[in-house]
Design a protein around this motif. Structure first.
Motif, PDB file in Angstrom:
ATOM      1  N   ARG A   1       2.929   7.451  -0.194  1.00 39.37           N
ATOM      2  CA  ARG A   1       3.518   7.306   1.132  1.00 39.37           C
ATOM      3  C   ARG A   1       2.486   7.674   2.191  1.00 39.37           C
ATOM      4  NH1 ARG A   1       7.365  12.456   0.526  1.00 39.37           N
ATOM      5  NH2 ARG A   1       5.819  14.014   1.090  1.00 39.37           N
ATOM      6  N   ASP A   2       2.631   7.093   3.344  1.00 46.37           N
ATOM      7  CA  ASP A   2       1.774   7.367   4.493  1.00 46.37           C
ATOM      8  C   ASP A   2       2.134   8.752   5.020  1.00 46.37           C
ATOM      9  OD1 ASP A   2       0.710   7.540   7.131  1.00 46.37           O
ATOM     10  OD2 ASP A   2       0.748   5.363   7.319  1.00 46.37           O
ATOM     11  N   VAL A   3       1.148   9.620   5.208  1.00 49.96           N
ATOM     12  CA  VAL A   3       1.433  10.977   5.678  1.00 49.96           C
ATOM     13  C   VAL A   3       1.923  10.984   7.122  1.00 49.96           C
ATOM     14  CG1 VAL A   3      -0.117  12.106   4.037  1.00 49.96           C
ATOM     15  CG2 VAL A   3      -0.985  11.421   6.284  1.00 49.96           C
ATOM     16  N   ALA A   4       1.645   9.931   7.874  1.00 51.46           N
ATOM     17  CA  ALA A   4       2.093   9.853   9.260  1.00 51.46           C
ATOM     18  C   ALA A   4       3.437   9.140   9.411  1.00 51.46           C
ATOM     19  CB  ALA A   4       1.044   9.143  10.122  1.00 51.46           C
ATOM     20  N   ASP A   5       3.837   8.357   8.402  1.00 50.78           N
ATOM     21  CA  ASP A   5       5.096   7.600   8.454  1.00 50.78           C
ATOM     22  C   ASP A   5       5.627   7.497   7.039  1.00 50.78           C
ATOM     23  OD1 ASP A   5       7.189   5.806   8.647  1.00 50.78           O
ATOM     24  OD2 ASP A   5       6.022   4.220   9.589  1.00 50.78           O
ATOM     25  N   ASP A   6       6.553   8.379   6.673  1.00 48.18           N
ATOM     26  CA  ASP A   6       7.004   8.433   5.286  1.00 48.18           C
ATOM     27  C   ASP A   6       7.833   7.224   4.854  1.00 48.18           C
ATOM     28  OD1 ASP A   6       9.418   9.022   6.522  1.00 48.18           O
ATOM     29  OD2 ASP A   6       9.712  10.926   5.481  1.00 48.18           O
ATOM     30  N   ARG A   7       8.110   6.304   5.757  1.00 48.02           N
ATOM     31  CA  ARG A   7       8.775   5.051   5.383  1.00 48.02           C
ATOM     32  C   ARG A   7       7.762   4.023   4.875  1.00 48.02           C
ATOM     33  NH1 ARG A   7      11.607   3.013  10.316  1.00 48.02           N
ATOM     34  NH2 ARG A   7      11.851   1.187   8.992  1.00 48.02           N
ATOM     35  N   GLN A   8       6.475   4.228   5.175  1.00 48.88           N
ATOM     36  CA  GLN A   8       5.464   3.271   4.737  1.00 48.88           C
ATOM     37  C   GLN A   8       4.912   3.698   3.380  1.00 48.88           C
ATOM     38  OE1 GLN A   8       1.453   2.551   6.617  1.00 48.88           O
ATOM     39  NE2 GLN A   8       2.528   0.677   7.209  1.00 48.88           N
ATOM     40  N   VAL A   9       4.933   2.760   2.429  1.00 53.99           N
ATOM     41  CA  VAL A   9       4.438   3.031   1.084  1.00 53.99           C
ATOM     42  C   VAL A   9       3.385   2.000   0.707  1.00 53.99           C
ATOM     43  CG1 VAL A   9       6.517   4.187   0.250  1.00 53.99           C
ATOM     44  CG2 VAL A   9       6.328   1.721   0.008  1.00 53.99           C
ATOM     45  N   ILE A  10       2.415   2.468  -0.055  1.00 53.55           N
ATOM     46  CA  ILE A  10       1.393   1.575  -0.595  1.00 53.55           C
ATOM     47  C   ILE A  10       1.533   1.613  -2.112  1.00 53.55           C
ATOM     48  CG2 ILE A  10      -0.384   3.384  -0.521  1.00 53.55           C
ATOM     49  CD1 ILE A  10      -2.458   1.140  -0.094  1.00 53.55           C
ATOM     50  N   THR A  11       1.595   0.435  -2.687  1.00 55.02           N
ATOM     51  CA  THR A  11       1.688   0.300  -4.141  1.00 55.02           C
ATOM     52  C   THR A  11       0.390  -0.328  -4.618  1.00 55.02           C
ATOM     53  OG1 THR A  11       4.061  -0.099  -3.931  1.00 55.02           O
ATOM     54  CG2 THR A  11       3.033  -0.676  -6.033  1.00 55.02           C
ATOM     55  N   VAL A  12      -0.242   0.311  -5.604  1.00 52.80           N
ATOM     56  CA  VAL A  12      -1.490  -0.204  -6.156  1.00 52.80           C
ATOM     57  C   VAL A  12      -1.316  -0.350  -7.664  1.00 52.80           C
ATOM     58  CG1 VAL A  12      -3.966   0.203  -6.475  1.00 52.80           C
ATOM     59  CG2 VAL A  12      -2.843   0.945  -4.357  1.00 52.80           C
ATOM     60  N   LEU A  13      -1.562  -1.544  -8.157  1.00 56.44           N
ATOM     61  CA  LEU A  13      -1.545  -1.812  -9.593  1.00 56.44           C
ATOM     62  C   LEU A  13      -2.978  -2.063 -10.015  1.00 56.44           C
ATOM     63  CD1 LEU A  13       1.249  -2.969  -8.366  1.00 56.44           C
ATOM     64  CD2 LEU A  13       1.463  -4.001 -10.606  1.00 56.44           C
ATOM     65  N   GLU A  14      -3.465  -1.292 -10.979  1.00 59.35           N
ATOM     66  CA  GLU A  14      -4.802  -1.486 -11.527  1.00 59.35           C
ATOM     67  C   GLU A  14      -4.659  -2.253 -12.828  1.00 59.35           C
ATOM     68  OE1 GLU A  14      -6.953   2.179 -11.835  1.00 59.35           O
ATOM     69  OE2 GLU A  14      -6.806   2.547  -9.687  1.00 59.35           O
ATOM     70  N   LEU A  15      -5.328  -3.386 -12.897  1.00 59.75           N
ATOM     71  CA  LEU A  15      -5.166  -4.310 -14.014  1.00 59.75           C
ATOM     72  C   LEU A  15      -6.521  -4.626 -14.629  1.00 59.75           C
ATOM     73  CD1 LEU A  15      -3.233  -6.145 -11.440  1.00 59.75           C
ATOM     74  CD2 LEU A  15      -2.068  -5.844 -13.613  1.00 59.75           C
ATOM     75  N   ASP A  16      -6.667  -4.356 -15.897  1.00 60.49           N
ATOM     76  CA  ASP A  16      -7.910  -4.650 -16.588  1.00 60.49           C
ATOM     77  C   ASP A  16      -7.821  -6.068 -17.157  1.00 60.49           C
ATOM     78  OD1 ASP A  16     -10.409  -4.417 -17.687  1.00 60.49           O
ATOM     79  OD2 ASP A  16      -9.778  -3.164 -19.363  1.00 60.49           O
ATOM     80  N   MET A  17      -7.964  -7.038 -16.258  1.00 59.86           N
ATOM     81  CA  MET A  17      -7.853  -8.448 -16.647  1.00 59.86           C
ATOM     82  C   MET A  17      -8.540  -9.313 -15.597  1.00 59.86           C
ATOM     83  SD  MET A  17      -3.801  -9.143 -15.751  1.00 59.86           S
ATOM     84  CE  MET A  17      -3.213  -7.831 -16.796  1.00 59.86           C
ATOM     85  N   SER A  18      -8.730 -10.562 -15.939  1.00 56.67           N
ATOM     86  CA  SER A  18      -9.343 -11.523 -15.025  1.00 56.67           C
ATOM     87  C   SER A  18      -8.277 -12.064 -14.064  1.00 56.67           C
ATOM     88  CB  SER A  18      -9.945 -12.684 -15.811  1.00 56.67           C
ATOM     89  OG  SER A  18      -8.904 -13.467 -16.374  1.00 56.67           O
ATOM     90  N   PRO A  19      -8.711 -12.672 -12.959  1.00 57.37           N
ATOM     91  CA  PRO A  19      -7.731 -13.305 -12.057  1.00 57.37           C
ATOM     92  C   PRO A  19      -6.874 -14.357 -12.768  1.00 57.37           C
ATOM     93  CG  PRO A  19      -9.817 -13.051 -10.925  1.00 57.37           C
ATOM     94  CD  PRO A  19     -10.061 -12.682 -12.378  1.00 57.37           C
ATOM     95  N   ALA A  20      -7.447 -15.104 -13.705  1.00 55.52           N
ATOM     96  CA  ALA A  20      -6.669 -16.113 -14.438  1.00 55.52           C
ATOM     97  C   ALA A  20      -5.600 -15.452 -15.305  1.00 55.52           C
ATOM     98  CB  ALA A  20      -7.601 -16.968 -15.301  1.00 55.52           C
ATOM     99  N   GLU A  21      -5.964 -14.349 -15.964  1.00 56.28           N
ATOM    100  CA  GLU A  21      -4.976 -13.622 -16.772  1.00 56.28           C
ATOM    101  C   GLU A  21      -3.872 -13.062 -15.879  1.00 56.28           C
ATOM    102  OE1 GLU A  21      -7.166 -11.529 -20.470  1.00 56.28           O
ATOM    103  OE2 GLU A  21      -8.039 -11.068 -18.502  1.00 56.28           O
ATOM    104  N   PHE A  22      -4.251 -12.588 -14.692  1.00 57.11           N
ATOM    105  CA  PHE A  22      -3.264 -12.067 -13.758  1.00 57.11           C
ATOM    106  C   PHE A  22      -2.245 -13.148 -13.401  1.00 57.11           C
ATOM    107  CE2 PHE A  22      -1.771 -11.566  -9.387  1.00 57.11           C
ATOM    108  CZ  PHE A  22      -1.121 -10.344  -9.496  1.00 57.11           C
ATOM    109  N   GLU A  23      -2.720 -14.354 -13.138  1.00 54.31           N
ATOM    110  CA  GLU A  23      -1.813 -15.454 -12.800  1.00 54.31           C
ATOM    111  C   GLU A  23      -0.805 -15.689 -13.926  1.00 54.31           C
ATOM    112  OE1 GLU A  23      -1.425 -17.042  -9.895  1.00 54.31           O
ATOM    113  OE2 GLU A  23      -2.964 -15.705  -9.104  1.00 54.31           O
ATOM    114  N   ASP A  24      -1.274 -15.573 -15.183  1.00 56.96           N
ATOM    115  CA  ASP A  24      -0.390 -15.775 -16.332  1.00 56.96           C
ATOM    116  C   ASP A  24       0.627 -14.647 -16.490  1.00 56.96           C
ATOM    117  OD1 ASP A  24      -1.662 -18.138 -16.980  1.00 56.96           O
ATOM    118  OD2 ASP A  24      -2.947 -17.219 -18.509  1.00 56.96           O
ATOM    119  N   LYS A  25       0.237 -13.415 -16.161  1.00 58.80           N
ATOM    120  CA  LYS A  25       1.090 -12.244 -16.406  1.00 58.80           C
ATOM    121  C   LYS A  25       1.817 -11.736 -15.174  1.00 58.80           C
ATOM    122  CE  LYS A  25      -1.681 -10.746 -20.283  1.00 58.80           C
ATOM    123  NZ  LYS A  25      -2.403  -9.679 -20.928  1.00 58.80           N
TER     124      LYS A  25
END
Length: 102
Positions: free
Chosen positions: A39-63
């Protein structure tokens, strides 16, 4: 390494648990990504979601469809006020490349 990044502002009164329930797949066994939601420390309604994926962009499109609930877009529409950023980023370097520099 890919990173899928989403910055969203939740509607007033929405909890982080409601947000989690809206998009996390029901079956997380074998989930192909490391996930963090912050969450943003200045605005607790704002959230950032980060997904770390060990794959290629093409694999990402498939999954990509398996990374959220099948009805995630509809569920998120009920609790998200705005989405400020949606992006897929390919890692250029990580902290191991910074060690010993300088």
């Amino acid at each position: 390494m890919l990173r899928a990044v989403f910055v969203r502002t939740l509607k007033a009164g929405v909890t982080y648990e409601q947000f989690k329930d809206a998009w996390v797949p029901e079956d997380m066994d074998g989930y192909p990504a490391k996930v963090s939601v912050s969450r943003d420390v200045a605005d607790d309604r704002q959230v950032i979601t980060v997904l770390e994926l060990d794959m290629s962009p093409a694999e990402f499109e498939d999954k990509q469809a398996a990374l959220t609930r099948s009805d995630a877009l509809e569920r998120l529409a009920e609790i998200v006020h705005t989405t400020e950023l949606v992006g897929l980023y390919e890692e250029v370097f990580d902290d191991s490349a910074l060690c010993g520099s300088g």
